[in-house]
Design a protein around this motif. Structure first.
Motif, PDB file in Angstrom:
ATOM      1  N   LYS A 680     -17.640   4.116  -5.977  1.00  0.00           N
ATOM      2  CA  LYS A 680     -17.641   3.572  -4.622  1.00  0.00           C
ATOM      3  C   LYS A 680     -18.940   2.823  -4.337  1.00  0.00           C
ATOM      4  O   LYS A 680     -19.942   2.985  -5.034  1.00  0.00           O
ATOM      5  CB  LYS A 680     -17.492   4.694  -3.592  1.00  0.00           C
ATOM      6  N   LEU A 681     -18.906   2.043  -3.284  1.00  0.00           N
ATOM      7  CA  LEU A 681     -20.102   1.397  -2.763  1.00  0.00           C
ATOM      8  C   LEU A 681     -20.964   2.453  -2.073  1.00  0.00           C
ATOM      9  O   LEU A 681     -20.471   3.226  -1.250  1.00  0.00           O
ATOM     10  CB  LEU A 681     -19.695   0.309  -1.770  1.00  0.00           C
ATOM     11  N   ASN A 682     -22.247   2.513  -2.415  1.00  0.00           N
ATOM     12  CA  ASN A 682     -23.160   3.481  -1.794  1.00  0.00           C
ATOM     13  C   ASN A 682     -23.773   2.877  -0.536  1.00  0.00           C
ATOM     14  O   ASN A 682     -24.975   2.643  -0.447  1.00  0.00           O
ATOM     15  CB  ASN A 682     -24.260   3.882  -2.778  1.00  0.00           C
ATOM     16  N   GLN A 683     -22.932   2.626   0.423  1.00  0.00           N
ATOM     17  CA  GLN A 683     -23.359   1.922   1.629  1.00  0.00           C
ATOM     18  C   GLN A 683     -24.050   2.874   2.597  1.00  0.00           C
ATOM     19  O   GLN A 683     -23.564   3.966   2.875  1.00  0.00           O
ATOM     20  CB  GLN A 683     -22.138   1.271   2.279  1.00  0.00           C
ATOM     21  N   GLY A 684     -25.216   2.472   3.091  1.00  0.00           N
ATOM     22  CA  GLY A 684     -25.972   3.324   3.999  1.00  0.00           C
ATOM     23  C   GLY A 684     -25.480   3.231   5.434  1.00  0.00           C
ATOM     24  O   GLY A 684     -24.712   2.344   5.804  1.00  0.00           O
ATOM     25  N   LYS A 685     -25.924   4.168   6.245  1.00  0.00           N
ATOM     26  CA  LYS A 685     -25.614   4.200   7.679  1.00  0.00           C
ATOM     27  C   LYS A 685     -24.120   4.145   7.947  1.00  0.00           C
ATOM     28  O   LYS A 685     -23.624   3.294   8.689  1.00  0.00           O
ATOM     29  CB  LYS A 685     -26.329   3.051   8.404  1.00  0.00           C
ATOM     30  N   ARG A 686     -23.392   5.061   7.363  1.00  0.00           N
ATOM     31  CA  ARG A 686     -21.955   5.125   7.610  1.00  0.00           C
ATOM     32  C   ARG A 686     -21.701   5.676   9.009  1.00  0.00           C
ATOM     33  O   ARG A 686     -22.452   6.507   9.526  1.00  0.00           O
ATOM     34  CB  ARG A 686     -21.273   5.988   6.556  1.00  0.00           C
ATOM     35  N   LEU A 687     -20.623   5.224   9.616  1.00  0.00           N
ATOM     36  CA  LEU A 687     -20.324   5.613  10.992  1.00  0.00           C
ATOM     37  C   LEU A 687     -20.154   7.119  11.145  1.00  0.00           C
ATOM     38  O   LEU A 687     -20.586   7.703  12.136  1.00  0.00           O
ATOM     39  CB  LEU A 687     -19.052   4.907  11.465  1.00  0.00           C
ATOM     40  N   ASN A 688     -19.513   7.751  10.176  1.00  0.00           N
ATOM     41  CA  ASN A 688     -19.278   9.187  10.301  1.00  0.00           C
ATOM     42  C   ASN A 688     -20.592   9.951  10.411  1.00  0.00           C
ATOM     43  O   ASN A 688     -20.700  10.926  11.157  1.00  0.00           O
ATOM     44  CB  ASN A 688     -18.470   9.692   9.102  1.00  0.00           C
ATOM     45  N   GLY A 689     -21.612   9.496   9.674  1.00  0.00           N
ATOM     46  CA  GLY A 689     -22.914  10.141   9.752  1.00  0.00           C
ATOM     47  C   GLY A 689     -23.636   9.862  11.053  1.00  0.00           C
ATOM     48  O   GLY A 689     -24.452  10.671  11.512  1.00  0.00           O
ATOM     49  N   MET A 690     -23.356   8.710  11.660  1.00  0.00           N
ATOM     50  CA  MET A 690     -23.987   8.371  12.934  1.00  0.00           C
ATOM     51  C   MET A 690     -23.330   9.090  14.103  1.00  0.00           C
ATOM     52  O   MET A 690     -23.921   9.213  15.175  1.00  0.00           O
ATOM     53  CB  MET A 690     -23.913   6.856  13.160  1.00  0.00           C
ATOM     54  N   LEU A 691     -22.097   9.570  13.893  1.00  0.00           N
ATOM     55  CA  LEU A 691     -21.341  10.221  14.970  1.00  0.00           C
ATOM     56  C   LEU A 691     -21.342  11.739  14.791  1.00  0.00           C
ATOM     57  O   LEU A 691     -20.296  12.387  14.757  1.00  0.00           O
ATOM     58  CB  LEU A 691     -19.907   9.681  14.993  1.00  0.00           C
ATOM     59  N   MET A 692     -22.522  12.313  14.656  1.00  0.00           N
ATOM     60  CA  MET A 692     -22.640  13.761  14.543  1.00  0.00           C
ATOM     61  C   MET A 692     -22.498  14.399  15.924  1.00  0.00           C
ATOM     62  O   MET A 692     -22.843  13.804  16.943  1.00  0.00           O
ATOM     63  CB  MET A 692     -23.991  14.134  13.938  1.00  0.00           C
ATOM     64  N   ASN A 693     -21.997  15.626  15.955  1.00  0.00           N
ATOM     65  CA  ASN A 693     -21.854  16.391  17.197  1.00  0.00           C
ATOM     66  C   ASN A 693     -20.976  15.662  18.220  1.00  0.00           C
ATOM     67  O   ASN A 693     -21.331  15.524  19.391  1.00  0.00           O
ATOM     68  CB  ASN A 693     -23.226  16.687  17.808  1.00  0.00           C
ATOM     69  N   THR A 694     -19.828  15.192  17.762  1.00  0.00           N
ATOM     70  CA  THR A 694     -18.906  14.500  18.664  1.00  0.00           C
ATOM     71  C   THR A 694     -17.574  15.229  18.804  1.00  0.00           C
ATOM     72  O   THR A 694     -16.676  14.723  19.468  1.00  0.00           O
ATOM     73  CB  THR A 694     -18.633  13.069  18.160  1.00  0.00           C
ATOM     74  N   GLN A 695     -17.439  16.413  18.182  1.00  0.00           N
ATOM     75  CA  GLN A 695     -16.193  17.176  18.270  1.00  0.00           C
ATOM     76  C   GLN A 695     -16.501  18.626  18.618  1.00  0.00           C
ATOM     77  O   GLN A 695     -17.568  19.146  18.269  1.00  0.00           O
ATOM     78  CB  GLN A 695     -15.426  17.090  16.943  1.00  0.00           C
ATOM     79  N   HIS A 696     -15.568  19.278  19.288  1.00  0.00           N
ATOM     80  CA  HIS A 696     -15.787  20.655  19.737  1.00  0.00           C
ATOM     81  C   HIS A 696     -16.214  21.574  18.602  1.00  0.00           C
ATOM     82  O   HIS A 696     -17.077  22.443  18.777  1.00  0.00           O
ATOM     83  CB  HIS A 696     -14.508  21.201  20.381  1.00  0.00           C
ATOM     84  N   ILE A 697     -15.626  21.392  17.427  1.00  0.00           N
ATOM     85  CA  ILE A 697     -15.916  22.296  16.317  1.00  0.00           C
ATOM     86  C   ILE A 697     -17.376  22.222  15.884  1.00  0.00           C
ATOM     87  O   ILE A 697     -17.923  23.183  15.342  1.00  0.00           O
ATOM     88  CB  ILE A 697     -14.974  22.003  15.127  1.00  0.00           C
ATOM     89  N   ASN A 698     -18.043  21.091  16.147  1.00  0.00           N
ATOM     90  CA  ASN A 698     -19.445  20.946  15.752  1.00  0.00           C
ATOM     91  C   ASN A 698     -20.366  21.886  16.519  1.00  0.00           C
ATOM     92  O   ASN A 698     -21.486  22.162  16.078  1.00  0.00           O
ATOM     93  CB  ASN A 698     -19.915  19.509  15.969  1.00  0.00           C
ATOM     94  N   PHE A 699     -19.914  22.383  17.671  1.00  0.00           N
ATOM     95  CA  PHE A 699     -20.774  23.211  18.520  1.00  0.00           C
ATOM     96  C   PHE A 699     -20.557  24.706  18.296  1.00  0.00           C
ATOM     97  O   PHE A 699     -21.239  25.526  18.904  1.00  0.00           O
ATOM     98  CB  PHE A 699     -20.525  22.873  19.992  1.00  0.00           C
TER      99      PHE A 699
END
Length: 708
Positions: A680-699
């Motif tokens: 795969k492409l090792n692309q930085g700053k993926r959206l999933n990593g930028m969207l931390m703590n956005t779902q109930h389960i994360n808390f």
């Protein structure tokens, strides 16, 4: 009944005092056990250790991870001193690698032993191939092990396989070098638990008042002329080095300087001294105590107590704590809504409770009786979590269950913060930079196990607006030994990754990243990103991704598509001729126990098509360990050695090693071989990593961080 429990409590403390550190230790192969044989024990969730072993026959290096209390997995490299690799002049160059796994069970009955089932070197042409079932019983300072094993465990004295009643295939064990295993790397399922069995066992004794020292003795079932043999062939020294004079091994294990470093010295097979060093620790908690949150009287600079001066003092007090105020709104009902940007705290319950408590302290100074306070986290114009507290929660911060009941985690908005009464003016463009030392490496070559170097990296970010930013890394080589490595891709596919050695050798001053990103929040649950420029060390191009990540669900669905071109070896601004499109559809699901499943399907860099399976576990501390494998339409023979792409990784929060909080992680990722299929492409700053703590389960595991 109360007296019984009191006596047991005293008894436990008494034993811990006399027999300090009765925790399991690792055997020569990086598996919890005695000397050469395993036990049913596991060191516990979030343990990570490097285990190095050396004797006259071989050197072993093992990385062992325990993602659960009941599971241990390890990856090892094996280099024998006597075996050949490619001809009579290649003695000592043979290098093998493999995976081990063990799962245990502790019965509820107090006096029942722990039981474990395990497999060692269970894939491909496995020189250590063996499976086992073992029981461990602890009685005061003694631990007794007894087990039966298949494969290498049955090389000396063996017995009929008790699993033969399941079918004839269990009566005999197949050939490790069967052509069905092709170029290696496949799971050798036809061998598992087949053939005759052998018996192994032993005892570990914790020595009183010896600061964790243990004496180990075991029955060794291995035939070393067969076990870990024979690679590309034996040498004249093999008969002498691998001869066995005794089936009894014995040795000492003792911690050195701290419980994170353990030395073992043993005498194996009646004629060989064996050394083992284990270094690591448990990452379920921070190694250093962090200061507890203290409510401090805010600094008030306003002379007139107005709403405007309240906002200004709120801004100053929050910014001083690294909780940067992006907006604030105090309505007519005295409900306060603020938006912050935070890179210091991984836990949004921690950062939001700190921000709310600070805001309430400032409000008290202005005689504002806030009823409810809402904290929104912002990252690059994307609203993440929105947490609504009742102010009474801050009167009794230890009543966590009541606070959870009174707190709401709400859906975010698209730019809802911009409608607030107070929005500080941010001057764009803004420029940020920092210097970071870093290591680069290439692991697992036969001619030398580790090629490595050190670089100093300048990381910069030029932000034109909240949504548009240019991220650049400049790397300067400080020294390496990559020139000793010969670049030999040996691949039938387009060399999309196997020329990595050339990139390591020719880039003295290079640009790993120069990426322009535009962030686009489309709706509450949907965000997108468009990127262009130098996307990674080997590729540049243009493309984008989109992700759907709903608040009240445990899953996320996304897609990405990029047109990329391979960069020149000097890693500046020139490109090679090869270019392609690569993209995937991605699905992520988070289970309640911290297990994270990632599936993706699409087109890879070598234009092969297939899927990647990724499974990991994140503990409460933020430590994460996982593995992946990729299968595409490339055949095993065309892929080459290893048959298909696979590997493992772990991620450790940096602040586990610090006395203060920090949001960064350190990452380690290893694949046994670098091939061209399934890349795969090792692309930085993926959206999933930028969207931390956005779902109930994360808390779920964050509530203990409230004003902690």
């Amino acid at each position: 009944m109360s007296i019984f429990f009191y006596v047991n409590f005293l008894h436990s403390d008494y034993l811990d005092y006399i027999y300090e550190d009765r925790n399991p230790s690792y055997n020569s192969f990086g598996v919890a056990g005695l000397i050469q044989t395993p036990s049913a024990e596991i060191l516990g969730e979030a343990n990570l250790h490097f285990v190095l072993n050396k004797n006259d026959i071989y050197k072993l290096g093992t990385l062992t991870i325990a993602p659960f209390d009941w599971m241990e997995a390890s990856y090892f490299y094996y280099r024998p001193s006597d075996l050949l690799w490619a001809g009579p002049l290649s003695k000592g160059l043979y290098l093998d690698k493999g995976f081990n796994v063990k799962i245990n069970y502790q019965p509820k009955f107090k006096y029942a032993p722990k039981v474990a089932i395990g497999m060692n070197d269970f894939a491909g042409h496995s020189l250590f191939s063996r499976e086992y079932i073992v029981a461990t019983q602890a009685i005061k300072n003694f631990k007794f092990n007894l087990g039966i094993g298949w494969g290498a465990f049955a090389q000396q004295k063996n017995y009929k396989n008790p699993l033969e009643f399941l079918g004839d295939r269990f009566s005999e064990r197949g050939d490790l070098y069967n052509k069905d295993y092709g170029v290696g790397g496949n799971f050798s399922t036809d061998l598992w638990f087949t053939g005759p069995v052998g018996i192994f066992g032993g005892t570990e004794i914790s020595i009183p008042y010896a600061k964790g020292m243990k004496f180990k003795i075991e029955y060794d079932p291995f035939d070393y002329m067969d076990f870990s043999c024979c690679g590309g062939g034996t040498s004249p020294e093999s008969m002498y080095l691998r001869s066995k004079d005794s089936n009894i091994n014995y040795g000492l294990s003792f911690p050195a300087f701290s419980e994170n470093l353990t030395f073992d010295i043993s005498y194996i097979k009646g004629n060989t001294i064996n050394f083992t060093v284990a270094f690591g620790g448990n990452f379920s908690n921070s190694f250093f105590q962090k200061p507890k949150y203290k409510r401090v009287k805010p600094t008030i600079t306003a002379k007139d107590k107005t709403k405007k001066t309240f906002y200004i003092d709120l801004l100053k007090n929050l910014n001083r704590k690294g909780l940067y105020l992006q907006s604030a709104d105090l309505d007519s009902e005295n409900d306060l809504d603020i938006t912050i940007s935070n890179s210091t705290y991984r836990s949004h319950i921690r950062s939001s409770s700190y921000a709310a408590d600070t805001a309430l302290s400032v409000a008290d100074e202005f005689d504002i009786d806030v009823k409810k306070i809402q904290i929104t986290h912002l990252n690059a114009d994307m609203e993440l979590s929105k947490i609504s507290y009742l102010t009474k929660s801050f009167d009794n911060p230890k009543h966590i269950e009541l606070i959870k009941k009174d707190t709401e985690i709400l859906n975010n908005d698209v730019n809802g913060y911009k409608s607030h009464e107070f929005v500080p003016n941010v001057k764009f463009p803004s420029f940020h930079y920092g210097w970071t030392p870093a290591m680069v490496n290439h692991i697992g070559s036969p001619e030398k196990f580790l090629f490595a170097g050190a670089v100093i990296r300048a990381d910069t970010q030029l932000q034109f607006s909240r949504r548009l930013m240019l991220s650049t890394n400049f790397a300067f080589d400080l020294g390496n030994n990559f020139d000793e490595k010969v670049s030999d891709p040996g691949s039938q596919l387009q060399n999309v990754r196997t020329e990595i050695v050339r990139y390591l050798q020719e880039g003295d001053k290079y640009i790993p990243l120069m990426q322009l990103d535009y962030i686009w929040p489309i709706s509450r649950d949907i965000n997108a990103k468009i990127s262009s420029g130098i996307l990674e060390r080997m590729y540049g191009g243009v493309g984008g991704e989109i992700i759907y990540k709903p608040l009240d669900r445990n899953f996320a669905i996304g897609a990405e598509l990029y047109h990329v071109k391979q960069r020149d070896f000097d890693q500046l601004f020139d490109f090679k001729e090869y270019e392609t499109e690569t993209g995937h559809v991605n699905f992520k699901y988070q289970f309640n126990q911290g297990v994270i499943l990632n599936l993706s399907y699409g087109k890879y860099l070598a234009q092969d098509v297939g899927y990647t399976f990724d499974l990991s576990r994140r503990t409460k501390s933020g430590f994460r360990a996982g593995f992946w494998f990729t299968r595409t339409d490339v055949s095993f023979e065309e892929f080459g050695e290893g048959s298909f792409d696979k590997g493992f990784y772990f991620q450790i929060p940096v602040d586990l090693f610090l006395r203060k909080h920090r949001g960064a992680y350190t990452n380690f990722r290893l694949r046994p071989l670098t091939r061209d299929g399934g890349q795969k492409l090792n692309q930085g700053k993926r959206l999933n990593g930028m969207l931390m703590n956005t779902q109930h389960i994360n808390f779920r595991n964050q509530w203990s961080d409230f004003l902690d």
